[in-house]
Write an enzyme that holds these catalytic residues in place. Sequence first.
Site, short mmCIF file in Angstrom:
data_model
loop_
_atom_site.label_atom_id
_atom_site.label_comp_id
_atom_site.label_asym_id
_atom_site.label_seq_id
_atom_site.Cartn_x
_atom_site.Cartn_y
_atom_site.Cartn_z
N GLY A 1 0.96 -1.28 0.11
CA GLY A 1 -0.18 -0.14 0.02
C GLY A 1 0.96 1.25 0.22
O GLY A 1 2.00 1.21 -0.33
N ASN A 2 0.34 2.55 0.31
CA ASN A 2 0.89 3.68 0.40
C ASN A 2 0.36 4.53 1.16
O ASN A 2 -0.60 4.40 1.70
CB ASN A 2 1.05 4.39 -1.16
CG ASN A 2 -0.17 4.75 -1.67
OD1 ASN A 2 -0.98 5.58 -1.10
ND2 ASN A 2 -0.36 3.84 -2.68
N ARG A 3 0.84 5.74 1.56
CA ARG A 3 0.50 6.46 2.54
C ARG A 3 -0.65 7.59 2.27
O ARG A 3 -0.80 8.30 3.04
CB ARG A 3 1.73 7.26 3.22
CG ARG A 3 2.81 6.44 4.01
CD ARG A 3 4.25 7.01 4.44
NE ARG A 3 3.63 8.42 5.25
CZ ARG A 3 4.55 9.54 5.21
NH1 ARG A 3 5.44 9.53 4.52
NH2 ARG A 3 3.99 10.53 6.11
#
Length: 401
Positions: free
Chosen positions: A203-205
């Site tokens: 995932g990412n932030r």
Amino acid sequence: MFVVVGVSGGIAAYKTVQVVRALVTNGHEVHVVPTENSLRFVGTATWEAISRHPVTTSVHDDVAEVRHVALGTQADLVIVAPATANTLAKMAAGISDNLLGVTLLATTAPVVVAPAMHTAMWDHAATQANIATLRSRGVHIVGPADGLLTGGDSGPGRMVEPDEIVAAALAAAGAPASDLAELRVAVSTGGTREPIDPVRFLGNRSSGKQGVAVALAAADRGAYVHLVAAHVDDGVLDRALHHPRIAVERAVTAVEMDAAMRAASTEADVVVMAAAVADFSVPEVSDVKIRKEDGTVTLDLVENPDVLIGLVRARHPGQTIVGFAAETAADDAELRERGIRKRARKGVDLLAVNRVGWQEGFETAENRVLFVDATDEVASQASGTKRVVADALWDAVLRLR
Ligand SMILES: Cc1cc2nc3c(=O)[nH]c(=O)nc-3n(C[C@H](O)[C@H](O)[C@H](O)COP(=O)(O)O)c2cc1C
């Protein structure tokens, strides 16, 4: 906008139901603060149902939330409709013996008042002096209109119609005009998640805040918005889910996002890709949780479709496509250069470039963005809350169209 609507004890209170309804329909968060006397005309149940928020007249309810100050300090706009002679007098004197009085003293937001009373009460020197005092403090007075009064006689004292109150109030609050009215818009937001096994993902932030702000700004300015949301932080979608001009669709992975945005874009005049889409995914997703005992794990990654480039290839005539680029850059010059190169590579009409780092861009409420257009120039820039950046994006889109 966060709007407080004060209601005092006149028959015209029934017309204020339309004021609250119009504001809610336009996506504003409305809190109704009636006086005790006004509840004899329109009751709490109506206000709560129509505003979708709890309603009280008293400073002693919800004391832990410091409600008596909170409403006034949070308000972007306060409307008092109808304003009785009594409530006008209390406002002029700064009397705060009910929740409405306290809210009016605690606010620095624009205050718009729609008086309603018999002509004799309106003409009385006391009322006229109170109106002059309120005007001198910057309170906006709308009306009263001249016409038939409740008692059967006629003269100045009728509350102006709900749409006039709403228009005057929004103008006083400096609300942007409906300059995107009828525009169909597709916006993506959040961060995609690529599964590794049933419990893990890449995932990412991205919190989704910037894309949701873009969707809300468009809808508040009159556009119809199809919002495709990947993973977003808790609560970020709340307002969008209740906005009458926003339809929310969920997409988890890059492939789902690609399909959802392609479908949404076929109908859209403007497409904004604000989602952070994973560049890579795991081709062989494990059906069972990968265990520690399995020792060293090597993940093969394959490239995902470039959603933005796909949308640009499928662009229909007259469609404007906006991309977002999150770049790590040493300084503004490097950020600008990266933005210009990326705009050309993606072929979008406008690229919103923001600097990201451990402390910047993600999860925060604020943002700073450069807008690069097809002339390969920084057409404009914006910094502030993500809503400020979102409104600047729409201003830039309007300049292009
Ligand atoms: C049927 C009825 C209609 C009224 N209409 C008005 C009105 O339009 N304007 C007004 O100033 N007072 C009106 N009043 C008087 C107010 O309700 C009264 O002054 C009350 O104290 C106002 O309290 P509030 O300002 O706290 O709501 C009306 C009273 C009744 C019984």
